[in-house]
Design an enzyme around this catalytic site. Structure first.
Site, mmCIF file in Angstrom:
data_model
loop_
_atom_site.group_PDB
_atom_site.id
_atom_site.type_symbol
_atom_site.label_atom_id
_atom_site.label_comp_id
_atom_site.label_asym_id
_atom_site.label_seq_id
_atom_site.Cartn_x
_atom_site.Cartn_y
_atom_site.Cartn_z
ATOM 1 N N ARG A 53 -14.712 5.845 6.488
ATOM 2 C CA ARG A 53 -14.582 4.660 5.697
ATOM 3 C C ARG A 53 -13.243 4.651 5.129
ATOM 4 N NH1 ARG A 53 -12.837 7.688 2.311
ATOM 5 N NH2 ARG A 53 -13.353 6.351 1.003
ATOM 6 N N GLY A 54 -12.935 3.630 4.178
ATOM 7 C CA GLY A 54 -11.598 3.436 3.748
ATOM 8 C C GLY A 54 -11.228 2.445 4.525
ATOM 9 N N ALA A 55 -10.578 1.331 3.954
ATOM 10 C CA ALA A 55 -10.251 0.083 4.832
ATOM 11 C C ALA A 55 -9.097 0.590 5.895
ATOM 12 C CB ALA A 55 -9.552 -1.017 4.083
ATOM 13 N N ARG A 90 -18.808 -3.573 9.810
ATOM 14 C CA ARG A 90 -18.754 -3.983 8.334
ATOM 15 C C ARG A 90 -18.131 -5.206 8.316
ATOM 16 N NH1 ARG A 90 -17.640 1.326 4.795
ATOM 17 N NH2 ARG A 90 -18.635 -0.262 3.318
ATOM 18 N N GLN A 202 -18.514 8.564 -3.275
ATOM 19 C CA GLN A 202 -17.044 8.827 -2.600
ATOM 20 C C GLN A 202 -16.051 9.574 -3.645
ATOM 21 O OE1 GLN A 202 -18.674 5.935 -2.427
ATOM 22 N NE2 GLN A 202 -18.586 5.109 -0.305
ATOM 23 N N ASP A 243 -9.979 -2.999 -0.389
ATOM 24 C CA ASP A 243 -10.395 -3.191 1.025
ATOM 25 C C ASP A 243 -10.136 -4.724 1.531
ATOM 26 O OD1 ASP A 243 -12.567 -1.297 -0.242
ATOM 27 O OD2 ASP A 243 -12.854 -1.012 1.956
ATOM 28 N N ASN A 253 -12.793 -4.300 -3.937
ATOM 29 C CA ASN A 253 -12.793 -2.934 -3.598
ATOM 30 C C ASN A 253 -14.050 -2.510 -4.054
ATOM 31 O OD1 ASN A 253 -11.335 -0.489 -3.147
ATOM 32 N ND2 ASN A 253 -11.498 -0.185 -5.413
ATOM 33 N N LYS A 254 -14.373 -1.029 -3.812
ATOM 34 C CA LYS A 254 -15.639 -0.566 -4.044
ATOM 35 C C LYS A 254 -16.312 -1.021 -5.310
ATOM 36 C CE LYS A 254 -17.281 1.667 -1.883
ATOM 37 N NZ LYS A 254 -18.134 0.997 -0.776
#
Lengths: 385, 385
Positions: A53-55, A90, A202, A243, A253-254
């Site tokens: 995960r993570g852009a 995603r 996370q 992201d 973002n998250k």
């Protein structure tokens, strides 16, 4: 980055076997498991279930996923099919599409027989560039942290970070954590407030793991605590990743990032967003209107995994299914709350004018890594494949 | 309130045995356990470990704890000793000290032999008054919700609440949830966003439990999600409780409340704080400077309890002890972010002038419940026992 004395990237090709390998991030911090992605379906599954995960890492994994698919069938039909499969994994992070478009661009114009190798090379190139990008972000961010250290009477610089924007979110170095690694290496005193980052933790699972391995002082807090700490002057700056960032500087973002941005704004704490330019979606302006927000399963809110009293990995359910749960995975922080966008080209204002200048600079500069003809990142007009 | 068809208060004296009983809130929602508090040490333990929690219920439990202690030894030494033991349990909620002072005031002037009964009666009175207070808060809040329903085109009124300020936080009805119960009974369409409220999950454990039992539509969200929902117009109002409110309207409540207040302010969502006047600390003005914020154990951040796959209650550890954790239990929302304080006397502005008027009204009115000479709540000058 080093784990237990050994260097790792978050995704790599095994020298001996040629297999594509990842660290399964759903198992951290309880188990350190390396998995092989044998085909595009495994790559798609790894992205969807957040083993990666993570852009930036999502983009890198998707690029390698395309290479895996084209090694089996490099036809136009296969190419179209694999693009669809990967894009569906995603919806929010723009790097996914960016990387897929980039590989597609490379392979579309060449004979079918050469596509697999070209895709693989492009995926490797994307990974190597990501490392160079993130290291450049780290170097530019180091200057900000040095400035904070100078303006502080004493004691460590206190940084709050949300989610994981470290090396596990990229191929190496990280985005928001890269300046922290650089500053630690340069001998600056640091203390990191690590937002737990519910629902998938996370922060307490991944960011705390990274910081432990690098020996950087840190404290885990619940997501609720950051405002209180900022009110009390215990946060010198916030560093987060992104992201997707719009052409006018809105940052997706998250989930929960927006609340920290509001609090930073209310308490005059600088709020930096670290990102490679590949996370910028030049085609949109308004983050609230134009970025699709992924809604993930309610089970991620209801259930958590940890170690039980016997030290075994166990999952617990926190509340009965008779109560529903909603799980939006991202939120949008309007540009006006962002002190600066920290990119591989340096600090940039979160506004259309500054971003336009940055884009011009990027388009007319050679790659950071390779002083070749190739652009570091494609222009959006290249993406209409 | 009713649970599975039976009426309960959160604390009561068993008619048959005369024992003091509570619902053990640390076990909810996985187990519904009633416990007997046999002596002041059990009462202190129940407060400290949060078997009972919520400012009004903490006060009620402390009052009963004093009665239990004085039934064994009603001497001045005992009185002084028990006050100290109870006050040390939790530092932030002002109701604890308010209730202890109130019982102390009643017993100090009378012969030792009459103290036990007087204390018991006062504890009962405090509980009954709390129920009346909270029901009055509910009735005043109902008017606000009716107003919201009128101004809405259609669909349910969407309320976001943080932590648990329901009947489990008081003796009955609750503070922030009392208007919701009244509105539900009056047939208004409602949907409640329930903040999980890490680290102890009072939202997903207790508020969701209450709402399920009353059949009120609700959705659990992580604490990170509220800002996003407000940005999208999915929250019509926020209702929270308070552990201590200053004479100028600063509100101390469960950690994370401040972040929701900032978000409500940024998105023009009304932010109401529901509280009995016993939660106001008239002796202080500045919430940030003058309210002690309880720092609880890091284990509350590190560990969570739920049901395992076999349906057994199990505790899991989320991250290794090599990473530290900080656990501030409350934060302060400055008065400027508060739309109104919802009290048993009606809605009051969160400012010194409005609060002064309210205090005057309170001092010169008879008790809501008993039209007797007794004040509903003591003035602070009575507290210097």
């Amino acid at each position: 980055m080093r784990i237990a004395g050994q260097d790792y990237r978050s995704i790599w090709i095994d020298d001996a076997t040629g297999d594509l390998r990842i660290i399964d991030q759903t198992e951290l911090p309880h188990r350190f498991e390396i998995r092989t992605l044998a085909d595009v379906s495994s790559a798609a599954e790894a992205i969807r279930t957040m083993r990666v995960r993570g852009a930036p890492l999502i983009g890198a994994t998707a690029a390698h996923g395309m290479a895996l698919a084209l090694a089996r069938d490099a036809s136009d039909e296969s190419l179209s099919c694999v693009r669809e499969e990967l894009i569906a994994t995603r919806p929010t992070a723009i790097n996914l599409r960016w990387a897929i478009d980039r590989v597609t661009e490379v392979v579309s114009g060449i004979p079918v027989g050469e596509r697999a190798e070209a895709a693989r090379n492009e995926a490797i190139e994307i990974c190597d560039e990501d490392v160079a990008c993130c290291e450049a972000i780290g170097n530019h961010g180091l200057a900000i942290l040095e400035g904070l250290a100078e303006s502080k009477a004493g004691g460590p610089i206190q940084i709050l970070t949300h989610c994981n924007a470290g090396w596990l979110a990229t191929v190496d170095w990280g985005t928001a954590l890269a300046p922290i690694y650089k500053a630690h290496a340069a001998g600056l005193g640091l203390h990191i407030w690590v937002d737990e980052t519910r629902p998938r933790n996370q922060g307490s699972r991944l960011t705390a793991f990274e910081l432990r391995e690098q020996g950087i002082p840190h404290t885990v807090i619940v997501d609720n605590a950051g405002g209180h700490l900022m009110q009390r002057g215990l946060v010198d700056a916030v560093f987060v990743g992104s992201d997707r960032t719009t052409a006018s500087g809105d940052v997706c973002n998250k989930i929960g990032t927006y609340l920290k941005a509001l609090s930073a704004d209310a308490n005059d704490v600088p709020f930096y967003v670290a990102l490679p330019l590949s996370s910028i979606d030049w085609s949109i302006e308004n983050g609230l209107e134009d970025i699709p927000i992924e809604e993930r399963s309610p089970s991620e809110v209801r259930e958590l995994t940890g170690l039980d009293d016997a030290g075994q990995v166990a999952r617990v359910s926190l509340f009965p299914e008779a109560s529903g749960a909603a799980n939006p995975a991202f939120d949008v922080t309007p540009a006006r709350y962002v002190t600066g966008l920290l990119t591989e080209y340096g600090l940039c204002g979160a506004d259309r004018e500054s971003l336009t200048k940055l884009r011009f600079k990027q388009t007319h500069q050679h790659s950071i890594r390779n002083p070749s003809q190739r652009r570091l990142h494609p222009r959006p007009e290249d993406s209409n494949v």
